[in-house]
Write a protein that holds these residues in place. Structure first.
Motif, PDB file in Angstrom:
ATOM      1  N   GLY A 286     -17.242  36.280  71.764  1.00  0.00           N
ATOM      2  CA  GLY A 286     -16.071  35.500  71.385  1.00  0.00           C
ATOM      3  C   GLY A 286     -14.853  35.876  72.207  1.00  0.00           C
ATOM      4  N   ARG A 287     -14.698  37.169  72.478  1.00  0.00           N
ATOM      5  CA  ARG A 287     -13.561  37.598  73.301  1.00  0.00           C
ATOM      6  C   ARG A 287     -13.661  37.037  74.716  1.00  0.00           C
ATOM      7  N   GLU A 288     -14.863  37.002  75.267  1.00  0.00           N
ATOM      8  CA  GLU A 288     -15.043  36.449  76.617  1.00  0.00           C
ATOM      9  C   GLU A 288     -14.700  34.964  76.671  1.00  0.00           C
ATOM     10  N   ALA A 289     -14.858  34.283  75.526  1.00  0.00           N
ATOM     11  CA  ALA A 289     -14.614  32.835  75.505  1.00  0.00           C
ATOM     12  C   ALA A 289     -13.152  32.477  75.284  1.00  0.00           C
ATOM     13  N   LEU A 290     -12.301  33.461  74.969  1.00  0.00           N
ATOM     14  CA  LEU A 290     -10.881  33.179  74.736  1.00  0.00           C
ATOM     15  C   LEU A 290     -10.182  32.724  76.013  1.00  0.00           C
ATOM     16  N   ARG A 291      -9.202  31.861  75.843  1.00  0.00           N
ATOM     17  CA  ARG A 291      -8.325  31.468  76.942  1.00  0.00           C
ATOM     18  C   ARG A 291      -6.895  31.753  76.494  1.00  0.00           C
ATOM     19  N   VAL A 292      -6.268  32.738  77.105  1.00  0.00           N
ATOM     20  CA  VAL A 292      -4.945  33.199  76.673  1.00  0.00           C
ATOM     21  C   VAL A 292      -4.007  33.229  77.864  1.00  0.00           C
ATOM     22  N   THR A 293      -2.799  32.750  77.652  1.00  0.00           N
ATOM     23  CA  THR A 293      -1.741  32.932  78.657  1.00  0.00           C
ATOM     24  C   THR A 293      -0.763  33.962  78.126  1.00  0.00           C
ATOM     25  N   TRP A 294      -0.144  34.697  79.061  1.00  0.00           N
ATOM     26  CA  TRP A 294       0.687  35.843  78.703  1.00  0.00           C
ATOM     27  C   TRP A 294       2.074  35.687  79.310  1.00  0.00           C
ATOM     28  N   ARG A 295       3.022  36.416  78.720  1.00  0.00           N
ATOM     29  CA  ARG A 295       4.394  36.394  79.218  1.00  0.00           C
ATOM     30  C   ARG A 295       4.996  37.799  79.103  1.00  0.00           C
ATOM     31  N   ASP A 296       6.153  37.946  79.711  1.00  0.00           N
ATOM     32  CA  ASP A 296       6.932  39.190  79.638  1.00  0.00           C
ATOM     33  C   ASP A 296       6.165  40.352  80.267  1.00  0.00           C
ATOM     34  N   GLY A 297       6.634  41.560  80.006  1.00  0.00           N
ATOM     35  CA  GLY A 297       6.006  42.750  80.552  1.00  0.00           C
ATOM     36  C   GLY A 297       6.375  43.002  81.993  1.00  0.00           C
ATOM     37  N   THR A 298       5.629  43.893  82.647  1.00  0.00           N
ATOM     38  CA  THR A 298       5.913  44.302  84.029  1.00  0.00           C
ATOM     39  C   THR A 298       4.642  44.165  84.874  1.00  0.00           C
ATOM     40  N   PRO A 299       4.338  42.960  85.327  1.00  0.00           N
ATOM     41  CA  PRO A 299       3.097  42.749  86.091  1.00  0.00           C
ATOM     42  C   PRO A 299       3.101  43.404  87.466  1.00  0.00           C
ATOM     43  N   THR A 300       4.241  43.893  87.910  1.00  0.00           N
ATOM     44  CA  THR A 300       4.297  44.563  89.218  1.00  0.00           C
ATOM     45  C   THR A 300       4.412  46.081  89.087  1.00  0.00           C
ATOM     46  N   ALA A 301       4.266  46.606  87.880  1.00  0.00           N
ATOM     47  CA  ALA A 301       4.434  48.049  87.670  1.00  0.00           C
ATOM     48  C   ALA A 301       3.499  48.844  88.570  1.00  0.00           C
ATOM     49  N   ASP A 302       4.017  49.980  89.075  1.00  0.00           N
ATOM     50  CA  ASP A 302       3.253  50.815  90.002  1.00  0.00           C
ATOM     51  C   ASP A 302       3.629  52.274  89.724  1.00  0.00           C
ATOM     52  N   SER A 303       2.641  53.107  89.436  1.00  0.00           N
ATOM     53  CA  SER A 303       2.941  54.491  89.071  1.00  0.00           C
ATOM     54  C   SER A 303       3.511  55.292  90.230  1.00  0.00           C
TER      55      SER A 303
END
Length: 694
Positions: A286-303
Motif C-alpha cells: 500500500g505504501r508503494e502505491a501512494l502518490r504524495v506531493t510534498w512542500r516546505d523543508g530543505t531539499p538542498t540540505a548538505d551536511s
C-alpha cells in the motif's frame, strides 16, 4: 576476538547463595527519600493479615510456596536491568538468584522515576531494590523468631530459609505469618559487603538469556494484541518536508489495506502518510502505491555545509597566558543509533482510554506525556513496557508511539507501527555534529600548563529546549579532570534536522576531542601517552589509579605498535583505556574501570565490550551524511557498524574501590573512541579528525 575479565579479588569459586543475614535498623527515610522515589504506598493489599502471599512493597513478592517474584521498575534495553534487580534482591533476601522470577513493571508512578539513561539504572536501583529485598527478609525472620519465641537477632536467613541453632523454617512456611506483620514496625538492615555472596561474586548470566536465544522473549516488535493491524509510514523525501497532497486511491485498492492517514509533524511523530493494513507485506504494498506531493523543508540540505557553518560559528580564541604551542580543530559527524530492533510501537485508542505497548526508555514519563497530549486522565492511559532490542538513547524519543496512536485513531483498532531499517537510519534522532578547536600552552617538557576548548554544536532538538542550552551542553560534555586550567566556551546553533540522545551524549564529543588533543601533545613532545597523563592527573585520584591499572595490564608497547591512551570520569565512575595498533589495525584494547561496588560481573564486561564496539564503529567509518536534503545512508550496508572480525581483543580490569556505586553504560565509549583514534593515527599530528566527513 576473546574478551577476558579480571576481578582484582575474584574470591575463588562463587557460593550458591547469600550469607546468613539477620535484621537490625536501617534508615527507612533514606529508603523512601532515595533517588528512586516511591510515591505510592509501599504496603500492598496482598500483605494484609491472612494473605497467602507476602508483598511488603511494589518490588518484591513471595507466594505461598516461597517463590520470589521481583518487579523491575525500569525498562531493559539490553543493559541488563532485569538481571541487576534480581541480584540486588537475591542478595538481601538470601535466596539463589536463579530462583528469582522477574516481571516488568508497566508505566506507573508507583515505581518512581522509570527513565533509563545517563547511566542511572544501577545507581538509582541500588538502595531501593536492596531495601525492598531486605524488608521481605526481615519480615520472614521476625515471623520465624516469633514462632520459635526467640530474639530476632539470634535468627539468620540463608538459602531461602530462616535458621536458629539447628532449626530451619523455609520461607514457604513463614509467608502467611510474615504477611500479617506491618512492615513499618519491623527493623530492617542491609547485608554488609563483607558478607555478600551474590553481588559482584556470582557468575550469573542474564535472567532472560534462555528466552532471548530460544525466541520466547517478547520484544516490542512481538507485541500484537488481538485484532491488531500493522502500519508503515511513507516518510518525507527530504528534511522538514510536509505533506501537500495525497492520492491514496491505488493504496486503498491494495488487498488488506484498511486505512490511509496523513500524520502531522509534531503531534503525530515526524510526519508523513501512514498505510494501515492487516499485515506488514500488505502495508508495504500500500505504501508503494501512494502518490504524495510534498512542500516546505530543505531539499538542498548538505551536511558539508552544516559542518562549515559550525566551524564558522566557533567562539573566538581565548586569551592565552603565554605562547600557544599547539592548536588543532576536530570535526565530529552525525551518527545514527541503529538499534538492532527497529523502531516500533502498538497503540489502542478506544472509549475506555489508551493502551500502549512499546519499547521505551521511560514508560512512566510516556504515560504522563500521552495523558497530557490527548486530554486523558493518567489512570486511563496504560503503558506496557516491552523488552527492547537496543536503544542507546533513541527510545527516549516517543515519535513512533505518537504515530501508533494516530493510526489507531484512524483505523478504529489497535495498530502496530513498524519501521523498516531504511526508515530507522534515514529518520533517526541523530547525534549532533560538532566542531572543536583546542589550543595549549606547554612547559619546557611539552606538558600542557593551560588549554582552551571552543565548541560549536547543535541542541538535542527532539527532546525539548531544556536540552539545547550552552549550559546543558557544557555540563553534559565537559568532564575534563586533568590539572590543566583553561576556559571551555560553547556555542549552540539551531539543529537543521532532528537530533537526540546518543550514547554518552555530549561527553562523547568533548572527551574525544580533548583526549586526541592530549595524544597529539604527547606525540609532539616525544612523551609516552601514559606518562603525559600521569603528569597532569592528581596523584591518588581514581582516574590515576585506573590509568595505572590499565597501563600495568597493557605492559610495554609491542614492537612496531602505536599506542593510544584516554581517560574518562563521569556517572560516578572512571575508566582508562589503552589501545595498541599494529599493521594498520587496533588489535588489543585494555579497559580499566572503577564503578564502585560491582553488581553483575558479566554484565560489566558486556557493557565495556559494547562501548569498545561502538568506538571501533564510529572511529573507523560509521557516519551519517546528508546530500540533496536527505540522509545518504540507509542500512548496515552503508552505515557500516563493526563486524565481529573488526573487534579487537578486549581485556577488562576492575579496579578495587570503596566509592559509591556508579554507572557504566555510557562510560567507556568516549575514552575508547579517543584511544582508538590516537592508536590508529588520527589527529596525533594535528590533522583534523574526520577529514572529508559531512
Amino acid at each position: 576476538m576473546p574478551l577476558r575479565h579480571v576481578l582484582a579479588d575474584p574470591g575463588g569459586r562463587a557460593p550458591r547463595g547469600p550469607a546468613g543475614a539477620g535484621c537490625a535498623v536501617i534508615n527507612r527515610r533514606a529508603f523512601l527519600g532515595g533517588v528512586l522515589v516511591v510515591s505510592a504506598p509501599l504496603v500492598l493489599p496482598g500483605s494484609a493479615s491472612g494473605s497467602t502471599s507476602l508483598a511488603p512493597n511494589v518490588f518484591v513478592a513471595l507466594d505461598e510456596h516461597g517463590r520470589v517474584t521481583v518487579t523491575a521498575p525500569k525498562p531493559d534495553s539490553g543493559q541488563g536491568v532485569r538481571t541487576v534487580v534480581a541480584l540486588l534482591v537475591a542478595e538481601e533476601l538470601a535466596v539463589d538468584p536463579n530462583h528469582v522470577s522477574v516481571v516488568q513493571a508497566p508505566g506507573d508512578p508507583a515505581y518512581g522515576s522509570q527513565f533509563v539513561g545517563n547511566s542511572l539504572s544501577v545507581r538509582t536501583l541500588w538502595e531501593p531494590m536492596r531495601t525492598a529485598g531486605a524488608t521481605a527478609r526481615c519480615l520472614l525472620v521476625t515471623a520465624a523468631a516469633r514462632r520459635w519465641g526467640v530474639p530476632v537477632d539470634e535468627c539468620t536467613a540463608r538459602d531461602g530459609a530462616v535458621l536458629h541453632r539447628g532449626r530451619r523454617l523455609p520461607y514457604a512456611a513463614l509467608v502467611r505469618d510474615a504477611a500479617a506483620l506491618d512492615p513499618a514496625t519491623v527493623p530492617v538492615t542491609l547485608v554488609p559487603p563483607e558478607r555478600w555472596r551474590v553481588l559482584g561474586r556470582t557468575r550469573t548470566g542474564r535472567v532472560d538469556v534462555k528466552d532471548v536465544v530460544t525466541g520466547r522473549a517478547r520484544y516490542g516488535i512481538d507485541n500484537r494484541p488481538r485484532g491488531a493491524l500493522v502500519a508503515v509510514v511513507l516518510r518525507p523525501p527530504w528534511i522538514g518536508a510536509r505533506v501537500d497532497a495525497v492520492d491514496d486511491a491505488a493504496a486503498r485498492a491494495v488487498p488488506g489495506v484498511v486505512a490511509v492517514t496523513a500524520l502531522e509533524p509534531g503531534t503525530a511523530g515526524q510526519g508523513g502518510v501512514a498505510v494501515v493494513a492487516r499485515s506488514m507485506p500488505e502495508a508495504l504494498r500500500g505504501r508503494e502505491a501512494l502518490r504524495v506531493t510534498w512542500r516546505d523543508g530543505t531539499p538542498t540540505a548538505d551536511s558539508r555545509v552544516w559542518l562549515a557553518e559550525l566551524e564558522a560559528a566557533l567562539p573566538p580564541p581565548a586569551a592565552a597566558p603565554g605562547p600557544v604551542a599547539f592548536e588543532a580543530t576536530y570535526r565530529l559527524p552525525l551518527l545514527a543509533h541503529a538499534p538492532m530492533e527497529p523502531m516500533n510501537a502498538t497503540a489502542r485508542l478506544s472509549a475506555t482510554g489508551l493502551d500502549v505497548w512499546a519499547p521505551t526508555q521511560d514508560p512512566g514519563g510516556l504515560r504522563a506525556d500521552l495523558a497530557r497530549r490527548f486530554g486523558l486522565a493518567e489512570a486511563d492511559v496504560r503503558v506496557e513496557t516491552a523488552l527492547t532490542g537496543g536503544s542507546f538513547g533513541r527510545r527516549a524519543d516517543n515519535d513512533v508511539v505518537l504515530e501508533a496512536v494516530a493510526c489507531s485513531r484512524a483505523a478504529g483498532a489497535p495498530v502496530t507501527v513498524l519501521w523498516t531499517r531504511e526508515d530507522d537510519v534515514r529518520h533517526d534522532s541523530y547525534r549532533p555534529m560538532s566542531v572543536h578547536r583546542l589550543a595549549a600552552v606547554v612547559d619546557d617538557a611539552g606538558v600542557p600548563t593551560w588549554r582552551s576548548h571552543a565548541v560549536a554544536t547543535w541542541p538535542l532538538s527532539a527532546l525539548g529546549p531544556f536540552l539545547g542550552t550552552p549550559e546543558f551542553v557544557k555540563r553534559s560534555g565537559d568532564q575534563f579532570r586533568y590539572a590543566v586550567p583553561g576556559p571551555v566556551d560553547v556555542v549552540v546553533r539551531p539543529a537543521p534536522l532532528r537530533t537526540g540522545l546518543w550514547r554518552a551524549v555530549y561527553a562523547g564529543h568533548f572527551q574525544y576531542a580533548e583526549e586526541v588533543f592530549l595524544g597529539a601533545l604527547a606525540r609532539r613532545a616525544g612523551l609516552d601517552q601514559v606518562e603525559l597523563r600521569r603528569r597532569v592527573l592528581p596523584a591518588g585520584s581514581r582516574l590515576r589509579r585506573a590509568l595505572d591499572a590499565a597501563a600495568e595490564r597493557a605492559g610495554a608497547t609491542p614492537a612496531g605498535a602505536t599506542r593510544g591512551v584516554a581517560c574518562h570520569e563521569d556517572y560516578g565512575s572512571v575508566a582508562a583505556v589503552v589501545a595498541d595498533s599494529t599493521d594498520g589495525g587496533v588489535k588489543r584494547v585494555v579497559v580499566a574501570v572503577d564503578v564502585g561496588p560491582v553488581v553483575h560481573p558479566s554484565g560489566l564486561r558486556a557493557q565495556v565490550e559494547g562501548g569498545v564496539v561502538d568506538a571501533v564503529s564510529t572511529v573507523f567509518g560509521a557516519q551519517i551524511t546528508v546530500r540533496d536534503g536527505q540522509v545518504v545512508q540507509s542500512s548496515f550496508r552503508d552505515y557500516a557498524w563493526a563486524r565481529i572480525d573488526d573487534v579487537p581483543e578486549v581485556d577488562v580490569v576492575v579496579v578495587p574501590s570503596e566509592a559509591p556505586v556508579g554507572g557504566l553504560g555510557e562510560l567507556v565509549y568516549p575514552p575508547a573512541a579517543a584511544a582508538l583514534a590516537i592508536a590508529s593515527g588520527h589527529a596525533v599530528a594535528g590533522m583534523p579528525v574526520g577529514v572529508g566527513i559531512g
